[in-house]
Enzyme design. Sequence first.
Site, mmCIF file in Angstrom:
data_model
loop_
_atom_site.group_PDB
_atom_site.id
_atom_site.type_symbol
_atom_site.label_atom_id
_atom_site.label_comp_id
_atom_site.label_asym_id
_atom_site.label_seq_id
_atom_site.Cartn_x
_atom_site.Cartn_y
_atom_site.Cartn_z
ATOM 1 N N ASP A 1 -2.198 24.027 -13.559
ATOM 2 C CA ASP A 1 -3.489 23.652 -14.159
ATOM 3 C C ASP A 1 -3.282 22.992 -15.520
ATOM 4 O O ASP A 1 -3.907 21.972 -15.830
ATOM 5 C CB ASP A 1 -4.371 24.891 -14.309
ATOM 6 C CG ASP A 1 -4.615 25.579 -12.976
ATOM 7 O OD1 ASP A 1 -4.633 24.882 -11.946
ATOM 8 O OD2 ASP A 1 -4.770 26.814 -12.967
ATOM 9 N N LYS B 1 1.079 0.004 7.532
ATOM 10 C CA LYS B 1 1.496 -1.386 7.298
ATOM 11 C C LYS B 1 2.322 -1.918 8.471
ATOM 12 O O LYS B 1 2.096 -3.030 8.955
ATOM 13 C CB LYS B 1 2.300 -1.468 5.993
ATOM 14 C CG LYS B 1 1.520 -1.040 4.771
ATOM 15 C CD LYS B 1 2.336 -1.208 3.501
ATOM 16 C CE LYS B 1 3.475 -0.212 3.426
ATOM 17 N NZ LYS B 1 3.007 1.180 3.315
ATOM 18 N N THR B 2 3.279 -1.128 8.926
ATOM 19 C CA THR B 2 4.119 -1.564 10.047
ATOM 20 C C THR B 2 3.295 -1.687 11.322
ATOM 21 O O THR B 2 3.466 -2.637 12.101
ATOM 22 C CB THR B 2 5.264 -0.563 10.248
ATOM 23 O OG1 THR B 2 5.995 -0.426 9.032
ATOM 24 C CG2 THR B 2 6.200 -1.034 11.341
ATOM 25 N N HIS C 1 -8.409 34.823 -11.657
ATOM 26 C CA HIS C 1 -8.020 33.428 -11.927
ATOM 27 C C HIS C 1 -8.772 32.468 -11.009
ATOM 28 O O HIS C 1 -9.388 31.488 -11.473
ATOM 29 C CB HIS C 1 -6.501 33.282 -11.736
ATOM 30 C CG HIS C 1 -5.972 31.921 -12.059
ATOM 31 N ND1 HIS C 1 -5.330 31.632 -13.240
ATOM 32 C CD2 HIS C 1 -5.987 30.764 -11.351
ATOM 33 C CE1 HIS C 1 -4.977 30.361 -13.241
ATOM 34 N NE2 HIS C 1 -5.363 29.812 -12.102
ATOM 35 N N GLU C 2 -8.745 32.728 -9.709
ATOM 36 C CA GLU C 2 -9.395 31.822 -8.763
ATOM 37 C C GLU C 2 -10.912 31.898 -8.887
ATOM 38 O O GLU C 2 -11.597 30.878 -8.735
ATOM 39 C CB GLU C 2 -8.955 32.156 -7.332
ATOM 40 C CG GLU C 2 -7.462 32.071 -7.088
ATOM 41 C CD GLU C 2 -6.881 30.720 -7.449
ATOM 42 O OE1 GLU C 2 -7.621 29.713 -7.394
ATOM 43 O OE2 GLU C 2 -5.684 30.656 -7.795
ATOM 44 N N THR D 1 0.161 4.354 5.434
ATOM 45 C CA THR D 1 -1.172 3.785 5.627
ATOM 46 C C THR D 1 -1.257 2.839 6.816
ATOM 47 O O THR D 1 -2.340 2.351 7.121
ATOM 48 C CB THR D 1 -1.621 3.051 4.356
ATOM 49 O OG1 THR D 1 -0.596 2.134 3.944
ATOM 50 C CG2 THR D 1 -1.882 4.033 3.234
ATOM 51 N N GLY E 1 0.820 -1.203 0.000
ATOM 52 C CA GLY E 1 0.000 0.000 0.000
ATOM 53 C C GLY E 1 0.848 1.246 0.000
ATOM 54 O O GLY E 1 2.078 1.184 0.122
ATOM 55 N N PRO E 2 0.233 2.400 -0.138
ATOM 56 C CA PRO E 2 0.971 3.676 -0.165
ATOM 57 C C PRO E 2 1.684 3.928 1.160
ATOM 58 O O PRO E 2 1.351 3.319 2.186
ATOM 59 C CB PRO E 2 -0.132 4.723 -0.427
ATOM 60 C CG PRO E 2 -1.290 3.950 -0.947
ATOM 61 C CD PRO E 2 -1.207 2.590 -0.339
#
Length: 696
Positions: free
Chosen positions: A535, A243-244, A460-461, A241, A237-238
């Site tokens: 963008d 795992k350990t 822009h925003e 997340t 997994g990423p």
Amino acid sequence: MASGQKMPQLRPRFSFMWFWAMVIMVIVGYSLFDTSEQRPIEGDWNMVDELIEKGYVERIEVLDKEKASIYLRREAIDSLAGDERFANMPATGKQIVYNTGGDVQYFAERVARGEERADAAGIDKKDVVVKYGRTERGIMDYIVDFLPWILIIAVWFFIMRSMARGGGAGGGGGIMNVGKARAQMSDKNNKQRVTFKDVAGLEEAKVEIMEIVDFLRNADKYKALGAKIPKGALLAGPPGTGKTLLAKAVAGEANVPFLSISGSDFVEMFVGVGASRVRDLFDQAKKVAPCIVFIDEIDAIGRARGKNSGFSGNDERENTLNQLLTEMDGFQTNTGVIVLAATNRVDILDKALMRAGRFDRQIEVGLPDVKERQAIFEVHLRNIKLDSKLDREFLAKQTPGFAGADIANVCNEAALIAARNNKDAVTQEDFLAAIDRIVGGLERRNMPMTKEERRSTAIHEAGHATVMWRLKNCDPVLKITIIPRGRSLGATWYLPEERVNHNVEHFHHKMAGMLGGRIAEQLLMGVTSTGALNDLERTTKIAYAMVAYYGMSPEVGNISFFDGTGQRDMFTKPFSEKTAELIDTEVRRLVDEAVELTRSIISEERENIERLADLLIDKETIFSEDVEAILGKSEQQKAKELLEAELKQTEVESAEEVEENESDVEVEVVVGDGDQTTTIKYVFDTESSETKEEYE
């Protein structure tokens, strides 16, 4: 600590290394800078003969049959004052030293001949007194003689001591234990062991891995049915997340010893050390079996073999992997030893390592969903003083795509922000500021910006927000800001919906929303700036993914050039030049269609975009409520309300249907006796008072 108390002063620990350094410095300084008396000059036989013939020599002392020291008469020193050879000669003590060559008899004869020549010349003198003796050695002489050996032994001692402490190549155990594994063992009786209660989320992974725990607890139940213990499980997994943490929880739940080691601990500069450490690791595990061996970041030694065979004939990493494969599924019997491994690079692991019989199952530990994120927040908020109005569910919705480690970072950053502002408790605003800090970077309010640049950023925003507000498949806009953060001058914050499947319309609307800022600047201000770099980059990647990966182009067809295995050579393309031109053409077509959609929306909403920009310049940060006051309800909100209305209508129709069915009452009557019976079922309609008969 009370104001009247003093801070305790930490005293430095005494080290014998400083003692030996001081001794050496004293000896060297004494030998180099001792100027208590002048040094005698070096002489030879010719000089000595000349001084004896002139009657200048008072006495001669011979030490060890070789070192002769000459003492001159007082009047001789005055007579030799103008001679350059004796310019640096001391006035007292021994004035001249020379080497006799070790032949004492020859030395005595030569002195006697010199005296005879002096007598023949009529020089009035006294006889030269010659004394013989041996050098009496002091403690300093012995120290100087043995100083090199002392230094060698001291250096060797400190090197061995540092290696024994783990500072050298051998790690824990010294240079002779370089082949020993550096695994850390957690005892099963440890009161602070991790269990599944300490792991929030990961419900699917827990269910998958619970079978291993149950096997270790109740091994006899499985062995009675002929089931074999699984050799290993791979947690993929990423990063961040859990795992350990999940592996530690397995050991804590199973109540067995837990040996943990990193994949990089097997790699060493010495040949054969990695394989030796693998053997030692499994030997340790067999002694405490049943147990769990956890190898973190196994991709350090588990990479696919044979890719660099042309560059190196003997790869230490491959030897380590071969030994690991043999230990997991060779001629060895590892009864009761289960290997857990974690990695975020499953695509580069060797196929032999992944097959059944070694890692029998692969458990995907993915990013948490909204409910799991809420549970993770509950874990990390235990030790934080919180405001009573804090909404955990709201925080979970504000952090899509965050891993467990990211959520822990958010909680810590929020506490730091609250402490920096001298608050008594951590509020919801602190958490939102922490999320902005982690995602966007540090605020840069003092960045120099002209009025034109500030207006351009606001347009822009506002363009981004307006296009995303008008397209139903775009993510809901959360807030808009023109406060610079990191490398961006402003940002439109939106709340990504956790979709698992996307269609062409989703991608089309998403690209249009990303292009809203660039098109708004062009139409409303007549400029094309560099602010749309990110963008344009994301838009291009989405378009290429649609064409080359997802098969969403009718011209290219249902073909995917994605390599999920990671085995493809990066220098070769899986398609021809003609196909590459076709892909570029389709990508440009998709982007142009998104541009036209964006241009049409901005042309219709020019006035609203200007109003949003003015509000942004005034407040710097506005929220969805402010946008709704100008643009009305968003398309996402309309679609949500429509869906809720349809669901409500469906519930009403289902309830009416149930009421209609409940208006009929069934009654069964049995007529007859013995074997001749007849069942008559009466159905009464309570609304119409009609009765139906059915015979069986």
